[in-house]
Design an enzyme around this catalytic site. Sequence first.
Site, mmCIF file in Angstrom:
data_model
loop_
_atom_site.group_PDB
_atom_site.id
_atom_site.type_symbol
_atom_site.label_atom_id
_atom_site.label_comp_id
_atom_site.label_asym_id
_atom_site.label_seq_id
_atom_site.Cartn_x
_atom_site.Cartn_y
_atom_site.Cartn_z
ATOM 1 N N SER A 36 4.471 -5.495 -4.094
ATOM 2 C CA SER A 36 4.212 -4.062 -4.140
ATOM 3 C C SER A 36 5.027 -3.329 -3.068
ATOM 4 C CB SER A 36 2.713 -3.793 -3.996
ATOM 5 O OG SER A 36 2.396 -2.469 -4.338
ATOM 6 N N TYR A 37 4.371 -2.546 -2.197
ATOM 7 C CA TYR A 37 5.137 -1.823 -1.171
ATOM 8 C C TYR A 37 5.776 -2.768 -0.164
ATOM 9 C CZ TYR A 37 6.641 2.060 1.712
ATOM 10 O OH TYR A 37 7.430 2.970 2.384
ATOM 11 N N ASP A 50 2.283 -5.056 -15.644
ATOM 12 C CA ASP A 50 2.063 -4.109 -14.551
ATOM 13 C C ASP A 50 2.710 -2.779 -14.894
ATOM 14 O OD1 ASP A 50 1.677 -2.843 -12.086
ATOM 15 O OD2 ASP A 50 3.482 -3.746 -11.218
ATOM 16 N N HIS A 59 0.165 -6.624 -11.740
ATOM 17 C CA HIS A 59 0.807 -6.315 -10.464
ATOM 18 C C HIS A 59 0.659 -7.456 -9.462
ATOM 19 C CE1 HIS A 59 2.492 -3.404 -7.649
ATOM 20 N NE2 HIS A 59 1.533 -3.646 -6.795
ATOM 21 N N GLY A 114 0.833 -1.207 0.000
ATOM 22 C CA GLY A 114 0.000 0.000 0.000
ATOM 23 C C GLY A 114 0.864 1.252 0.000
#
Length: 480
Positions: free
Chosen positions: A194-195, A401, A453, A98
Site C-alpha cells: 500500500s502506501y 483490489d 489489497h 496508510g
Amino acid sequence: MALKMKLMSLLNIVITVLLSKQITVVARHGQLSNKKDVKVHISDDLVTDLPDQPNVEFQHYAGYVTVNENNGRSLFYWFYEARTLPDEKPLVLWLNGGPGCSSVGYGATQEIGPFKVSTHGNGLQLNPYSWNREANMLFLESPVGVGFSYSNTTSDYDNLGDDLAANDAYAFLHNWFLKFPSYKNRTFYIAGESYAGKYVPELAGLIQEKNKDPFLFINLKGILLGNPETDDAEDWKGMIDYAWSHAVVSDETHKTIRESCDFNSNNTWSNDLCSQAVDEVMRQYNEIDIYSLYTSVCITNSAYSENKRTQYAFKKSTSNMMPRIMGGYDPCLDDYAKSYYNKPEVQKALHVSDGHQIKNWSICNMDIFYGWAQSKVSVLPIYKKLIDAKLRIWVYSGDTDGRVPVLSTRYCLKSLGLSITRSWRPWYHQKQVAGWIQEYVGLTFATFRGAGHAVPILKPSESLAFFTSFLRGESPPSQR
C-alpha cells in the site's frame, strides 16, 4: 559447537565496537544515537509472557528504539527470529502504509506474522504460513504516532511526511543493529504494501546513498512491494479505469473523468466536473470493500459505517498532493487487534507500558492520515536508481483490489520503459494458477489471482511460496 559459539560471540563484540565509533546525524530528521551512551541489553526486549501465545521454539523481541534523542522520538518494533536456523537466514523489514497504519496490527497480526489475533481479540493462534519460516522478520510501527511509536515533541506530529519517515526508519535500523549486532551485515530486504510503496523505495534509496560510507553500510539486497502506491497520476488513472472495467461505475462517470481530469496537474481538483465524478466513484466503492471487491464487508460492527468505509483525504485546493485513500483491511480483524493490544498485560509483555498506565493503541492514526504533510508525487525515479544499483525488485498485485489495482501498477511499470526478459505467463502453486508474471530487466511483476489489497490474508499459502521464491531469486513455478 563450543568453538562456534565462542567465534560468534567474538564477532558480535567486534561488530559492536565498530558500531560504537559512529556518531552521525542522519539527514535533517533521523538521528543515530551517541553510541558511547548506548547500553546493549537485548534480553530487556525478549518477549517471555505474551498472553495466550501458542508455544513456539523461536524467540521474539519487542520494544523501542530511539531515533532522535533531542526530540525524544522512539519507534516501536516487534522482531521474530526465523523458526529454524535464524543465524543462516536473511533479515526482512516489513512496513505497512496508510500513512498512519500499524505494521504490527496489520502485517504482523493479520498477514505474515507468526501469531494472529483470534476472534474478538481473546487470544492468539499460530499462523502456519508465517514468513518467519523463511526469514527473520522485523515489523516497525512508523512514523511516530503510529501504534505504540511516539515523540515527546509535539511539533514532530505536525511535520510528518515521506522524508521524515524515511530518515527515522534509517536511524532506527542502525540503532536497532546496536541491540542485534549479529544482524549488522546480514543479507537484508525491505518489504511492504500500500502506501509503503513509497516508504520502501525511499528507505532503500537512502540506504544506497548512505552506503558510500563503509561505517554506515547495510547489506540491502532487494525490495518486495505489494499493491504499492507508486506514482500519483498513474495510480489514479488505473484506479478509475479499474472501477469502470469491473462495473463499479457507469460509462458516463468514466467518460466524465477521462475528459475532465488531468491527474498530472496540480489543479486537478479545481475542476468541478472532475471532483464530482471522482466523488461518484467513491460513493459506489463505499457500498463494497474497495480493497477486496468480491468479499463481504463486516456489517455487524456499528463502527464500520463511521470509520471503515472508503475514507480519503480529498483537498480541493492548490495543493500538489494527490488525494489519499486509507489503506484498508477487514474491519472485524481490525477491531480484534485493537482489543488485544490495549490489554494491560499485553502492553506489559511487549515492553510498552508498566501494565497500569496503558497506552491507547489504534490500528490507524487518522490524524496522521489526514495531516500527512509531505508526499512524493512519484517514486519511479527511485526505482530507476535501484535498478541501476542491481537490487532485486519484485512487485506484486492482488487482482481484486480496487484501491491500488493491478491496472495502476501496470501503468506505473509501463512508464519505466523496461525491456522484457520473460514474457507474460501464469505461475503456479500446488498445481493451480496462482496468478501471472512478467520479468523485465531489473524488475519482476506478478499478480495474485483472486486476492485483494492485503494479499497474504486471502492467499496465505501462495504468498509464502512467492516470498520464498523472492528470497531465493528464483522465478515461481511456470508449470503445474
